[in-house]
Design a protein around this motif. Structure first.
Motif, PDB file in Angstrom:
ATOM      1  N   ILE A  31      80.879  25.973  62.594  1.00 27.56           N
ATOM      2  CA  ILE A  31      81.936  26.728  63.282  1.00 27.56           C
ATOM      3  C   ILE A  31      81.453  26.932  64.722  1.00 27.56           C
ATOM      4  CG2 ILE A  31      83.170  28.936  63.408  1.00 27.56           C
ATOM      5  CD1 ILE A  31      84.000  27.429  60.960  1.00 27.56           C
ATOM      6  N   HIS A  32      82.300  26.587  65.680  1.00 25.81           N
ATOM      7  CA  HIS A  32      81.905  26.696  67.085  1.00 25.81           C
ATOM      8  C   HIS A  32      82.172  28.098  67.616  1.00 25.81           C
ATOM      9  CE1 HIS A  32      81.175  25.795  71.205  1.00 25.81           C
ATOM     10  NE2 HIS A  32      82.417  26.071  71.551  1.00 25.81           N
ATOM     11  N   HIS A  33      81.140  28.716  68.157  1.00 28.83           N
ATOM     12  CA  HIS A  33      81.293  30.017  68.825  1.00 28.83           C
ATOM     13  C   HIS A  33      80.977  29.796  70.298  1.00 28.83           C
ATOM     14  CE1 HIS A  33      81.821  31.983  65.008  1.00 28.83           C
ATOM     15  NE2 HIS A  33      80.678  31.506  64.552  1.00 28.83           N
ATOM     16  N   ALA A  34      82.009  29.873  71.145  1.00 28.60           N
ATOM     17  CA  ALA A  34      81.905  29.413  72.533  1.00 28.60           C
ATOM     18  C   ALA A  34      80.942  30.230  73.382  1.00 28.60           C
ATOM     19  CB  ALA A  34      83.295  29.395  73.174  1.00 28.60           C
ATOM     20  N   LEU A  35      80.605  31.453  72.936  1.00 27.75           N
ATOM     21  CA  LEU A  35      79.680  32.280  73.731  1.00 27.75           C
ATOM     22  C   LEU A  35      78.294  32.364  73.090  1.00 27.75           C
ATOM     23  CD1 LEU A  35      81.964  35.255  74.852  1.00 27.75           C
ATOM     24  CD2 LEU A  35      80.978  33.448  76.281  1.00 27.75           C
ATOM     25  N   ALA A  36      78.052  31.519  72.100  1.00 25.44           N
ATOM     26  CA  ALA A  36      76.774  31.625  71.377  1.00 25.44           C
ATOM     27  C   ALA A  36      75.627  30.903  72.074  1.00 25.44           C
ATOM     28  CB  ALA A  36      76.944  31.067  69.962  1.00 25.44           C
ATOM     29  N   GLY A  37      75.929  30.037  73.030  1.00 28.21           N
ATOM     30  CA  GLY A  37      74.913  29.155  73.610  1.00 28.21           C
ATOM     31  C   GLY A  37      73.784  29.894  74.308  1.00 28.21           C
ATOM     32  N   ILE A  38      72.643  29.228  74.413  1.00 26.64           N
ATOM     33  CA  ILE A  38      71.476  29.775  75.117  1.00 26.64           C
ATOM     34  C   ILE A  38      71.025  28.751  76.159  1.00 26.64           C
ATOM     35  CG2 ILE A  38      70.713  31.264  73.227  1.00 26.64           C
ATOM     36  CD1 ILE A  38      68.750  29.053  72.382  1.00 26.64           C
ATOM     37  N   ASP A  39      69.952  29.062  76.892  1.00 28.50           N
ATOM     38  CA  ASP A  39      69.449  28.137  77.908  1.00 28.50           C
ATOM     39  C   ASP A  39      68.612  27.044  77.247  1.00 28.50           C
ATOM     40  OD1 ASP A  39      70.646  29.856  79.594  1.00 28.50           O
ATOM     41  OD2 ASP A  39      68.794  30.691  80.434  1.00 28.50           O
ATOM     42  N   GLY A  40      68.835  25.814  77.657  1.00 27.17           N
ATOM     43  CA  GLY A  40      68.091  24.700  77.076  1.00 27.17           C
ATOM     44  C   GLY A  40      66.585  24.889  77.151  1.00 27.17           C
ATOM     45  N   ASP A  41      66.105  25.524  78.218  1.00 25.88           N
ATOM     46  CA  ASP A  41      64.660  25.725  78.366  1.00 25.88           C
ATOM     47  C   ASP A  41      64.097  26.679  77.318  1.00 25.88           C
ATOM     48  OD1 ASP A  41      64.631  24.045  80.471  1.00 25.88           O
ATOM     49  OD2 ASP A  41      64.544  25.606  82.028  1.00 25.88           O
ATOM     50  N   ASP A  42      64.975  27.430  76.674  1.00 26.55           N
ATOM     51  CA  ASP A  42      64.503  28.389  75.668  1.00 26.55           C
ATOM     52  C   ASP A  42      64.435  27.779  74.265  1.00 26.55           C
ATOM     53  OD1 ASP A  42      64.263  30.326  77.590  1.00 26.55           O
ATOM     54  OD2 ASP A  42      66.292  31.127  77.279  1.00 26.55           O
ATOM     55  N   VAL A  43      64.746  26.474  74.165  1.00 18.53           N
ATOM     56  CA  VAL A  43      64.742  25.826  72.841  1.00 18.53           C
ATOM     57  C   VAL A  43      63.431  25.068  72.622  1.00 18.53           C
ATOM     58  CG1 VAL A  43      65.827  24.034  71.431  1.00 18.53           C
ATOM     59  CG2 VAL A  43      67.255  25.604  72.753  1.00 18.53           C
ATOM     60  N   SER A  44      62.842  25.276  71.451  1.00 14.91           N
ATOM     61  CA  SER A  44      61.660  24.503  71.027  1.00 14.91           C
ATOM     62  C   SER A  44      61.994  23.841  69.705  1.00 14.91           C
ATOM     63  CB  SER A  44      60.468  25.443  70.828  1.00 14.91           C
ATOM     64  OG  SER A  44      59.527  24.847  69.950  1.00 14.91           O
ATOM     65  N   LEU A  45      61.599  22.586  69.554  1.00 15.77           N
ATOM     66  CA  LEU A  45      61.885  21.878  68.293  1.00 15.77           C
ATOM     67  C   LEU A  45      60.771  22.051  67.254  1.00 15.77           C
ATOM     68  CD1 LEU A  45      63.505  18.488  69.460  1.00 15.77           C
ATOM     69  CD2 LEU A  45      64.635  20.583  68.668  1.00 15.77           C
ATOM     70  N   ALA A  46      59.763  22.854  67.573  1.00 14.88           N
ATOM     71  CA  ALA A  46      58.610  22.974  66.664  1.00 14.88           C
ATOM     72  C   ALA A  46      58.993  23.685  65.358  1.00 14.88           C
ATOM     73  CB  ALA A  46      57.484  23.730  67.356  1.00 14.88           C
ATOM     74  N   VAL A  47      58.374  23.235  64.273  1.00 13.56           N
ATOM     75  CA  VAL A  47      58.611  23.835  62.950  1.00 13.56           C
ATOM     76  C   VAL A  47      57.281  24.013  62.216  1.00 13.56           C
ATOM     77  CG1 VAL A  47      60.965  22.983  62.588  1.00 13.56           C
ATOM     78  CG2 VAL A  47      59.040  21.512  61.970  1.00 13.56           C
ATOM     79  N   ASP A  48      57.288  24.879  61.221  1.00  9.63           N
ATOM     80  CA  ASP A  48      56.126  25.039  60.342  1.00  9.63           C
ATOM     81  C   ASP A  48      56.370  24.255  59.065  1.00  9.63           C
ATOM     82  OD1 ASP A  48      54.649  26.730  61.959  1.00  9.63           O
ATOM     83  OD2 ASP A  48      55.749  28.499  61.273  1.00  9.63           O
TER      84      ASP A  48
END
Ligand code: FNR
Length: 341
Positions: A31-48
């Motif tokens: 479901i798309h929430h148009a105001l949910a986005g964040i800054d790309g620089d704040d995303v990390s793809l790391a996982v445990d």
């Protein structure tokens, strides 16, 4: 015999990818929430994963080794893993146990990728000595045990005895120094199976569901006698396996089988997977376009996945769990018939 089978598998799997097609991930919509986005620089793809940190929630799943041709493929896959920093698994190492002269066709995974996360791969009848040899050869960081009973029965030369598998999985898990991952090869793991694996001490269950490379079809196409095509729809799709296993704690989940795009990765993570594995799709790119094309594809996928997380407002892959999803089609039917909310 094994060497020519390995070459056959590559050839058939590549031609299946060319057919492409829909699968149950199409029934999973964010479901798309148009105001949910964040800054790309704040995303990390790391996982445990099993207590270790992976820089990406994507790995190259176990495929091959055991013949000269598949050794070349392993070398190219290992280079792609090294250049993109993603973990990689070997194909079944049974051929090496029977004939140590093919060791190099597996060892390339470590030689070309000395600092990467490498997984050895054995079947559920491997002895403790074979497991040790497999891990030593690859200096493996984890061990995959594959479950492939349906493939075995369609394969004319396949195994027909599966009764010892649970006990041997327990034994291997108890005596192995690296984390153990138990995986299906495209027919899926059910919730009772995953719960059993958790209780046996297995670190990760890779649900390996239907929707991608189809080993019932591959083995049926290799046969010259007795048609088994009625089994090509056997098993649960990867999306259905993930909804079936929702809420199972104490074991990490991988999703593989029919991951076709970065969106499918995001869908699988949203359905509870810690990481996702790709086999056939990457193999087809490698065989038809070469190593550089595969490297480019993996880099593009990771970049696109980062952008999907940015739009969804998920700083890490783990934050996708609990996403607002619309479940339709076959997955909705599966949930209703299995009593899953
Ligand atoms: C596989 N797969 C596989 N799995 C495994 O555990 N041991 C193996 O030796 C092999 N061999 C193998 C050969 C080839 C040519 C392919 C394409 C795949 C299965 C693989 O890891 C995966 O579970 C399935 O292919 C489903 O994922 P995809 O292909 O739909 O991404």
């Amino acid at each position: 015999m094994i060497a020519s089978r390995k070459d056959d598998h590559v050839r058939h799997a590549v031609s299946q990818q060319r057919d492409g097609g829909p699968n149950d991930f199409d029934s999973v919509t964010f479901i798309h929430h148009a105001l949910a986005g964040i800054d790309g620089d704040d995303v990390s793809l790391a996982v445990d994963v099993a207590g270790k940190r992976w820089e990406t929630p994507l790995f190259i799943n176990g495929m091959t080794g055991g013949s000269q041709h598949t050794g070349d493929i392993n070398r190219q896959l290992a280079i792609a893993a090294r250049e993109t920093g993603i973990p990689i698994a070997s194909g079944s190492m049974s051929a090496f146990f029977r004939d140590p002269s093919v060791a190099d066709t597996f060892r390339v995974l470590r030689e070309e990728n000395p600092h990467g996360f490498v997984m050895a791969n054995v079947n559920a009848t491997a002895t403790l000595d074979e497991v040790r040899r497999a891990i030593d050869l690859l200096e493996a960081d984890a061990l995959q045990i594959h479950l492939n009973a349906v493939q075995e029965i369609v394969m004319p030369e396949g195994d027909r005895s599966f009764g010892s598998w649970p006990q041997q999985i327990e034994r291997i898990t108890e005596h192995t120094s690296v984390p153990v991952i138990v995986k299906e090869v495209g027919f899926g793991l059910s919730r009772p199976t995953v719960t059993w694996l958790r209780d046996a001490g297995v670190a990760v269950a890779d649900v390996g569901g239907r929707g991608g490379t189809n080993f019932a079809r591959i083995e049926n196409d290799r046969r010259t006698t007795a048609d088994f095509s009625f089994l090509v729809d056997w098993g649960q799709s990867t999306a259905n396996c993930l909804v079936d296993c929702a809420g199972v704690t104490g074991i990490d989940l991988f999703a593989s089988g029919g991951i076709r795009s970065p969106l499918d990765i995001a869908r699988a993570l949203a359905l509870g997977a810690n990481a996702t594995g790709v086999a056939g799709r990457f193999l087809e790119t490698l065989v038809s376009q070469g190593t550089e094309a595969l490297i480019e594809m993996i880099r593009t996928w990771l970049d696109q996945l980062r952008q999907i997380l940015t739009v969804l407002g998920a700083p890490t892959p783990a934050d996708l769990a609990g996403s607002d999803l619309l479940i339709t089609g076959e997955v909705d039917t599966f949930c209703r018939l299995r009593g899953i909310d």
